[in-house]
Design a protein around this motif. Structure first.
Motif, PDB file in Angstrom:
ATOM      1  N   PRO A  40       0.829  -1.215   0.000  1.00 23.00           N
ATOM      2  CA  PRO A  40       0.000   0.000   0.000  1.00 23.00           C
ATOM      3  C   PRO A  40       0.860   1.260   0.000  1.00 23.00           C
ATOM      4  O   PRO A  40       1.795   1.393   0.794  1.00 23.00           O
ATOM      5  N   GLY A  41       0.548   2.174  -0.915  1.00 25.58           N
ATOM      6  CA  GLY A  41       1.265   3.435  -0.987  1.00 25.58           C
ATOM      7  C   GLY A  41       2.634   3.367  -1.617  1.00 25.58           C
ATOM      8  O   GLY A  41       3.363   4.365  -1.641  1.00 25.58           O
ATOM      9  N   LYS A  42       3.002   2.193  -2.122  1.00 22.30           N
ATOM     10  CA  LYS A  42       4.326   2.030  -2.725  1.00 22.30           C
ATOM     11  C   LYS A  42       4.200   1.591  -4.181  1.00 22.30           C
ATOM     12  O   LYS A  42       3.161   1.101  -4.612  1.00 22.30           O
ATOM     13  N   GLU A  43       5.300   1.776  -4.919  1.00 23.49           N
ATOM     14  CA  GLU A  43       5.314   1.330  -6.307  1.00 23.49           C
ATOM     15  C   GLU A  43       5.497  -0.184  -6.377  1.00 23.49           C
ATOM     16  O   GLU A  43       6.049  -0.817  -5.466  1.00 23.49           O
ATOM     17  N   ARG A  44       5.047  -0.729  -7.492  1.00 26.93           N
ATOM     18  CA  ARG A  44       5.259  -2.160  -7.724  1.00 26.93           C
ATOM     19  C   ARG A  44       6.753  -2.414  -7.899  1.00 26.93           C
ATOM     20  O   ARG A  44       7.447  -1.675  -8.594  1.00 26.93           O
ATOM     21  N   GLU A  45       7.248  -3.475  -7.266  1.00 29.57           N
ATOM     22  CA  GLU A  45       8.662  -3.787  -7.339  1.00 29.57           C
ATOM     23  C   GLU A  45       8.876  -5.244  -7.742  1.00 29.57           C
ATOM     24  O   GLU A  45       8.075  -6.120  -7.421  1.00 29.57           O
TER      25      GLU A  45
END
Length: 115
Positions: A40-45
């Motif tokens: 949540p709230g982060k870019e896909r990695e």
């Protein structure tokens, strides 16, 4: 084309999960297969990749030594074995298949690491 992930769930810190990705509608053995995750709230990695045809593997630093990736081309299936899970591994995990200009994604499976 379909990629279907399964195996996600709730697990305590230090526990293990095994994610599966089943592919259909494309020539699975040709494709580099990967797992990505998005918190949540982060870019896909990118988490891990297993290439075709060599089967070489790559892992993000954050999961190196804890996760393993494997594939079975005769069953059009890929796995991600996740051990020693940490709360920061909590995310939606996505299966990805890539070959030349073709780039396919699954719908994702939720992994939650919490006590």
């Amino acid at each position: 084309v379909q990629l279907v992930e399964s195996g996600g769930g709730l697990v305590q810190p230090g526990g293990s999960l095994r994610l599966s990705c089943a592919g259909s509608g494309f020539t699975f053995r040709r494709y580099d297969m990967s797992w990505y995750r998005q918190a949540p709230g982060k870019e896909r990695e990118l988490v891990a990749t297993i290439t075709s045809p060599s089967g070489n593997t790559y892992f993000a630093d954050s999961v190196e030594g804890r996760f393993t990736i494997s594939r079975y081309n005769d069953r059009n299936t890929m796995f991600l074995q996740m051990n020693s899970l940490k709360p920061e591994d909590t995310a939606v995990y996505y299966c990805n298949a890539r070959w030349l200009a073709n780039d396919y994604w699954g719908q994702g499976t939720q992994v939650t690491v919490s006590s």
